[in-house]
Design an enzyme around this catalytic site. Structure first.
Site, PDB file in Angstrom:
ATOM      1  N   ARG A 145       0.876  -1.214  -0.203  1.00  0.00           N
ATOM      2  CA  ARG A 145      -0.102   0.470  -0.301  1.00  0.00           C
ATOM      3  C   ARG A 145       1.216   1.015  -0.260  1.00  0.00           C
ATOM      4  O   ARG A 145       0.887   2.591  -0.668  1.00  0.00           O
ATOM      5  CB  ARG A 145      -0.504  -0.203   1.211  1.00  0.00           C
ATOM      6  CG  ARG A 145      -1.555  -1.183   0.937  1.00  0.00           C
ATOM      7  CD  ARG A 145      -3.139  -0.683   2.031  1.00  0.00           C
ATOM      8  NE  ARG A 145      -3.982  -2.133   2.076  1.00  0.00           N
ATOM      9  CZ  ARG A 145      -4.908  -2.447   2.798  1.00  0.00           C
ATOM     10  NH1 ARG A 145      -5.727  -0.772   3.706  1.00  0.00           N
ATOM     11  NH2 ARG A 145      -5.884  -3.239   2.768  1.00  0.00           N
TER      12      ARG A 145
ATOM     13  N   ASP B  74     -15.589   8.429   8.033  1.00  0.00           N
ATOM     14  CA  ASP B  74     -14.556   7.936   7.999  1.00  0.00           C
ATOM     15  C   ASP B  74     -13.179   8.549   7.986  1.00  0.00           C
ATOM     16  O   ASP B  74     -13.449   9.558   8.253  1.00  0.00           O
ATOM     17  CB  ASP B  74     -14.280   6.862   6.317  1.00  0.00           C
ATOM     18  CG  ASP B  74     -14.138   5.711   6.766  1.00  0.00           C
ATOM     19  OD1 ASP B  74     -14.266   4.699   6.494  1.00  0.00           O
ATOM     20  OD2 ASP B  74     -12.651   5.738   6.367  1.00  0.00           O
TER      21      ASP B  74
END
Length: 275
Positions: A42, A143
């Site tokens: 990532r 979020d």
């Protein structure tokens, strides 16, 4: 002939430990040993974009006071996998058990507390729109990732995402994209207007969001340690209306975690009405 490779930059044990500690401190998410390949997968592209040659250089960057790159790192490291009508039993429970018992004199409020790209929040909105056509209701999605919050606000999804939405709801609340939006579907404006998305960190005090009748927090606490879970549940309980429900994933349980929330059925917990 020279062959170039794009193997991810290697990460040392100490670098992984520091990145794990950083994520834990900022989000409550615990990266256990064995997740090194996930971190490399990532972050590698981001290191290349920044012209950095090691994770040590990246950690030095993140350590700078008020460094905005920390938000980018959190965006990349947090998991954001979801889809419409995931674990449909929860939406059946919402429609069949919660909504019929809701006081008619109070707007119904639902919080998708780790809303990712918005599918959960919009699914709940479809259920509420059907069950409460003439009553006030609101869905709030939050979020920690600014990137997925922005995506959720747009309400645009690959057309394949429609496969899990029941056809009557798909026809009523979604629109097929045309021209530059070919291959996409859009949540209808009248539904999108009832859903608010906000970037927020569950580790912070979020009482400013108000109280809710239902809080969805699914597939999140599996990443938290016991102390983080206990502190989070205390905050969530305070944000539930008396008699309100907390819904976690079917693969999760609060067993062994101190809380006044009472188990109603697997993965569904309720704040006592007199608390």
């Amino acid at each position: 002939m020279t062959v170039t490779t794009n193997h991810p930059k290697p990460i040392t044990r100490s670098e992984f430990a520091e990145i794990s500690e950083l994520l834990l401190r900022r989000t409550g998410i615990r990266l256990t040993p064995g997740k090194e390949s996930l971190v490399m997968g990532r972050l590698d592209k981001r290191l290349r974009q920044l012209g950095l040659t090691s994770y040590r250089e990246y950690l030095d960057l993140l350590a700078r006071p008020e460094e905005p790159e920390i938000h980018q790192a959190i965006d990349l490291l947090t998991t954001n996998e979801t889809f419409f009508f995931r674990e449909p039993r929860h939406f059946d429970y919402l429609r069949e058990e919660v909504l019929p018992a809701h006081p008619p004199n109070r707007p119904f409020r639902l919080w998708s507390a780790a809303s990712s790209s918005g599918e959960e929040a919009y699914t709940a909105a479809m259920v509420l729109a059907e069950a409460l056509p003439n009553a006030p209701w609101e869905v709030v999605g939050t979020d920690v990732s600014a990137r997925v919050v922005a995506s959720a606000q747009r309400g645009l999804y690959p057309i394949a995402a429609a496969e899990r939405i029941p056809m009557p709801l798909l026809r009523r609340y979604c629109r097929k994209g045309r021209e530059e939006y070919t291959g996409l579907m859009a949540v209808a404006p009248e539904l999108r207007s009832r859903v608010t998305f906000v970037r927020a960190n569950l580790m912070n005090n979020l009482e400013g969001l108000g109280r809710f009748d239902v809080i969805f927090l699914r597939n999140v606490m599996i990443y938290f340690g016991p102390e983080t879970k206990i502190a989070l549940l205390e905050r969530l309980e305070a944000m539930l209306q008396p008699g309100g429900h907390l819904i976690v994933s079917l693969s999760e349980t609060l067993k062994g975690v101190t809380s006044r929330l009472q188990l109603v059925e697997p993965s569904v917990y309720q704040r006592p009405a007199d608390v």
